[in-house]
Design an enzyme around this catalytic site. Structure first.
Site, mmCIF file in Angstrom:
data_model
loop_
_atom_site.group_PDB
_atom_site.id
_atom_site.type_symbol
_atom_site.label_atom_id
_atom_site.label_comp_id
_atom_site.label_asym_id
_atom_site.label_seq_id
_atom_site.Cartn_x
_atom_site.Cartn_y
_atom_site.Cartn_z
ATOM 1 N N ASN A 220 45.887 -57.965 84.328
ATOM 2 C CA ASN A 220 46.588 -58.770 85.328
ATOM 3 C C ASN A 220 46.141 -60.227 85.258
ATOM 4 O O ASN A 220 44.935 -60.517 85.172
ATOM 5 C CB ASN A 220 46.263 -58.194 86.718
ATOM 6 C CG ASN A 220 47.190 -58.710 87.807
ATOM 7 O OD1 ASN A 220 48.401 -58.704 87.659
ATOM 8 N ND2 ASN A 220 46.611 -59.156 88.917
ATOM 9 N N HIS A 260 52.680 -66.131 91.219
ATOM 10 C CA HIS A 260 52.574 -66.924 92.453
ATOM 11 C C HIS A 260 53.332 -68.219 92.194
ATOM 12 O O HIS A 260 52.838 -69.133 91.533
ATOM 13 C CB HIS A 260 51.098 -67.210 92.795
ATOM 14 C CG HIS A 260 50.327 -65.992 93.200
ATOM 15 N ND1 HIS A 260 50.596 -65.281 94.353
ATOM 16 C CD2 HIS A 260 49.308 -65.347 92.603
ATOM 17 C CE1 HIS A 260 49.768 -64.251 94.461
ATOM 18 N NE2 HIS A 260 48.968 -64.263 93.406
ATOM 19 N N GLU A 291 52.222 -59.892 91.948
ATOM 20 C CA GLU A 291 51.771 -60.615 93.158
ATOM 21 C C GLU A 291 52.788 -61.704 93.539
ATOM 22 O O GLU A 291 52.447 -62.794 93.956
ATOM 23 C CB GLU A 291 50.388 -61.231 92.923
ATOM 24 C CG GLU A 291 49.334 -60.230 92.502
ATOM 25 C CD GLU A 291 47.950 -60.807 92.377
ATOM 26 O OE1 GLU A 291 47.733 -61.927 92.880
ATOM 27 O OE2 GLU A 291 47.064 -60.176 91.783
ATOM 28 N N ASP A 293 55.098 -64.264 95.111
ATOM 29 C CA ASP A 293 55.366 -64.956 96.372
ATOM 30 C C ASP A 293 55.734 -66.397 96.025
ATOM 31 O O ASP A 293 55.610 -66.814 94.865
ATOM 32 C CB ASP A 293 54.194 -64.886 97.376
ATOM 33 C CG ASP A 293 52.839 -65.304 96.814
ATOM 34 O OD1 ASP A 293 51.814 -64.894 97.385
ATOM 35 O OD2 ASP A 293 52.804 -66.049 95.794
HETATM 36 O O1 G3I Z 1 38.287 -59.276 106.669
HETATM 37 C C1 G3I Z 1 37.427 -60.417 106.817
HETATM 38 C C2 G3I Z 1 37.284 -60.765 108.294
HETATM 39 O O2 G3I Z 1 36.643 -59.686 108.961
HETATM 40 C C3 G3I Z 1 36.466 -62.041 108.427
HETATM 41 O O3 G3I Z 1 36.444 -62.423 109.778
HETATM 42 C C4 G3I Z 1 37.087 -63.150 107.596
HETATM 43 C C5 G3I Z 1 36.220 -64.387 107.657
HETATM 44 O O4 G3I Z 1 36.754 -65.333 106.769
HETATM 45 O O5 G3I Z 1 37.186 -62.733 106.195
HETATM 46 C C6 G3I Z 1 38.012 -61.579 106.077
HETATM 47 O O6 G3I Z 1 38.065 -61.223 104.722
HETATM 48 C C7 G3I Z 1 38.922 -62.075 103.958
HETATM 49 C C8 G3I Z 1 39.968 -61.203 103.254
HETATM 50 O O7 G3I Z 1 40.794 -62.011 102.385
HETATM 51 C C9 G3I Z 1 40.869 -60.488 104.270
HETATM 52 O O8 G3I Z 1 41.680 -61.423 104.909
HETATM 53 C C10 G3I Z 1 38.059 -62.763 102.890
HETATM 54 O O9 G3I Z 1 37.184 -63.664 103.536
HETATM 55 C C11 G3I Z 1 38.974 -63.525 101.924
HETATM 56 O O10 G3I Z 1 38.191 -64.036 100.859
HETATM 57 C C12 G3I Z 1 40.008 -62.574 101.331
HETATM 58 O O11 G3I Z 1 40.872 -63.344 100.522
HETATM 59 C C13 G3I Z 1 41.639 -62.585 99.590
HETATM 60 C C14 G3I Z 1 41.419 -63.187 98.192
HETATM 61 O O12 G3I Z 1 42.267 -62.530 97.229
HETATM 62 C C15 G3I Z 1 39.982 -63.029 97.752
HETATM 63 O O13 G3I Z 1 39.679 -61.662 97.606
HETATM 64 C C16 G3I Z 1 43.116 -62.687 99.959
HETATM 65 O O14 G3I Z 1 43.354 -61.997 101.190
HETATM 66 C C17 G3I Z 1 43.973 -62.080 98.870
HETATM 67 O O15 G3I Z 1 45.363 -62.299 99.152
HETATM 68 C C18 G3I Z 1 43.650 -62.720 97.528
HETATM 69 O O16 G3I Z 1 44.431 -62.062 96.555
HETATM 70 C C19 G3I Z 1 44.239 -62.537 95.204
HETATM 71 C C20 G3I Z 1 44.312 -61.330 94.293
HETATM 72 O O17 G3I Z 1 43.340 -60.381 94.671
HETATM 73 C C21 G3I Z 1 44.169 -61.757 92.836
HETATM 74 N N1 G3I Z 1 45.201 -62.761 92.503
HETATM 75 C C22 G3I Z 1 45.155 -63.948 93.361
HETATM 76 C C23 G3I Z 1 45.348 -63.529 94.820
HETATM 77 C C24 G3I Z 1 45.385 -64.736 95.730
HETATM 78 O O18 G3I Z 1 44.160 -65.391 95.702
#
Ligand code: G3I
Length: 382
Positions: A220, A260, A291, A293
């Site tokens: 991916n 994206h 993914e 959007d």
């Molecule tokens: O769930 C916790 C919450 O309890 C806490 O209060 C908050 C504080 O910032 O963090 C929350 O977790 C966050 C999580 O998303 C859920 O919303 C993490 O900090 C945050 O880093 C995480 O971001 C995700 C990101 O990947 C990093 O893993 C995004 O939702 C997610 O959409 C994004 O997806 C990625 C794919 O995996 C790979 N391709 C790119 C894509 C976009 O970046």
């Protein structure tokens, strides 16, 4: 049946055309509420089929990335079950969430999503076994060149075996290509590359294949969409990696192209995208749009015009991508504007809530919905 289908296409096409063309009278107050209400009415009265049904009619999967919290919202869960034939946990299977410590696996969230998929006859896909993102501190502190291979194999084997036989596909390795100066021969110098070299990729795929021989194993990556120097180079390097893996007998079965996209992007070149996807398919690989959007950051604030620009971007991309028979499915990275990573990662300068996905925050289908639906309807049968 044929008349009904013709009626359906006619009604939907009309709605789709109406939405996409944004007849000025309709948008006069700059709000798309009427258009959304009309879509809802049109769909209800015509018994319009869901995205799931319209994709399946062409042998395609349509689905979305979901977080467990969405399952607690009735309107979201109902929409997910109705519109999607596949779901992927947005975060619940990443190292930081599924492996809070070396001796602890936490599958509560991913199990809940897998169960929801099973209850609604949906496929389930895993994301992601190896990535430079979402790496827990304990792993960075613990991994060495001596224990890294065992750590990697144990993690992949444990996680993949848990869902063996119940998973459609896995993003085994995510975003390994990196052309910046910190890269090594075009590969990201992530933790595993530093400790094991590029063969970590081979190890990851071979371990996943041993843990679930029935899963489709996916490489991916992002930035494979437009015609500019960087993404042209990224496509070439991804192709080179896939060729190398295939020639070494590594069990990689598909490319996941994240897609994206940005609305208002003038450098989208459908011919180049088609050729890239064809080159991937010629390696004997399937393709998933994993993914999808559309960032509306560069569009005017007016909701009607933004929704139209986002819809047009979806349609242009999918018309090109779905022409490639090796493309087996499309997942949007989220289903509703209610919750999208873009809110924090690509906020609008004017502060207006972003509108990147097929459904608005009240779960009403938007012009983007019509555009995706029309692209499925126009796609060649698989
Ligand atoms: O769930 C916790 C919450 O309890 C806490 O209060 C908050 C504080 O910032 O963090 C929350 O977790 C966050 C999580 O998303 C859920 O919303 C993490 O900090 C945050 O880093 C995480 O971001 C995700 C990101 O990947 C990093 O893993 C995004 O939702 C997610 O959409 C994004 O997806 C990625 C794919 O995996 C790979 N391709 C790119 C894509 C976009 O970046």
């Amino acid at each position: 049946m044929k008349n009904r289908r013709a009626f359906l296409y006619g009604a939907t096409a009309l709605a789709g055309a109406w939405m996409a063309n944004g007849l000025d009278g309709v948008w006069v107050d700059g709000r798309s509420d009427q258009a959304i209400a009309a879509t809802k009415q049109n769909r209800a009265s015509s018994g319009a089929r869901s995205l799931r049904e319209r994709a399946e009619a062409k042998g395609l999967l349509y689905g979305a990335a979901v977080e467990t919290r969405g399952l607690s919202e009735t309107d979201f869960a109902d929409c997910l079950a109705r519109e999607c034939s596949i779901l992927v946990p947005e975060n619940e299977l990443k190292w930081a969430r599924v492996r809070p410590s070396q001796n602890q696996f936490n599958f509560a969230g991913s199990d809940r999503l897998a169960e929801f998929a099973s209850q609604h006859q949906m496929k389930f896909r895993g994301h992601t076994l190896v990535w430079h993102g979402s790496v827990p501190a304990w792993l960075t502190e613990t991994a060495t060149s001596r224990n890294a291979e065992e750590l990697l194999e144990n993690h992949i084997s444990t996680v993949v075996k848990r869902y063996a036989g119940r998973v459609h596909s896995w993003d085994v390795v995510n975003e390994a290509v990196y052309l910046g100066s910190e890269g090594v021969n075009g590969l990201r110098n992530n933790l595993w590359h530093r400790l094991l070299g590029p063969s970590y990729i081979d190890t990851a795929f071979r371990t996943a294949a041993a843990a679930d021989p029935n899963a489709l194993l996916v490489y991916n990556d992002y930035g494979l969409d437009i015609d500019d120097d960087e993404q042209n180079a990224r496509r070439a390097r991804v192709l080179q990696l896939l060729e190398r893996l295939k020639s070494d007998g590594v069990p990689v079965h598909a490319l996941g192209t994240q897609a994206h996209l940005w609305a208002g992007e003038s450098r989208f070149n459908p011919t180049k995208l088609r050729q890239f996807l064809r080159d991937v398919a010629d390696l004997g690989l399937k393709i998933l749009v994993t993914e999808l959007d559309v960032v509306d950051r560069n569009l005017p604030r007016d909701i009607a015009r933004r929704d139209r620009g986002v819809a047009d971007t979806y349609r242009a991309y999918l018309d090109a991508a779905l022409d490639e028979p090796a493309v087996i499915g499309v997942l949007t990275w989220g289903l509703s504007d209610r919750r999208t990573w873009l809110t924090r990662s690509r906020p609008r300068r004017d502060g207006a809530p972003v509108r990147p996905l097929p459904f608005d925050s009240q779960m009403r289908p938007k012009p983007a919905y019509e555009a995706i639906a029309a692209a499925f309807d126009a796609a060649p049968d698989r």
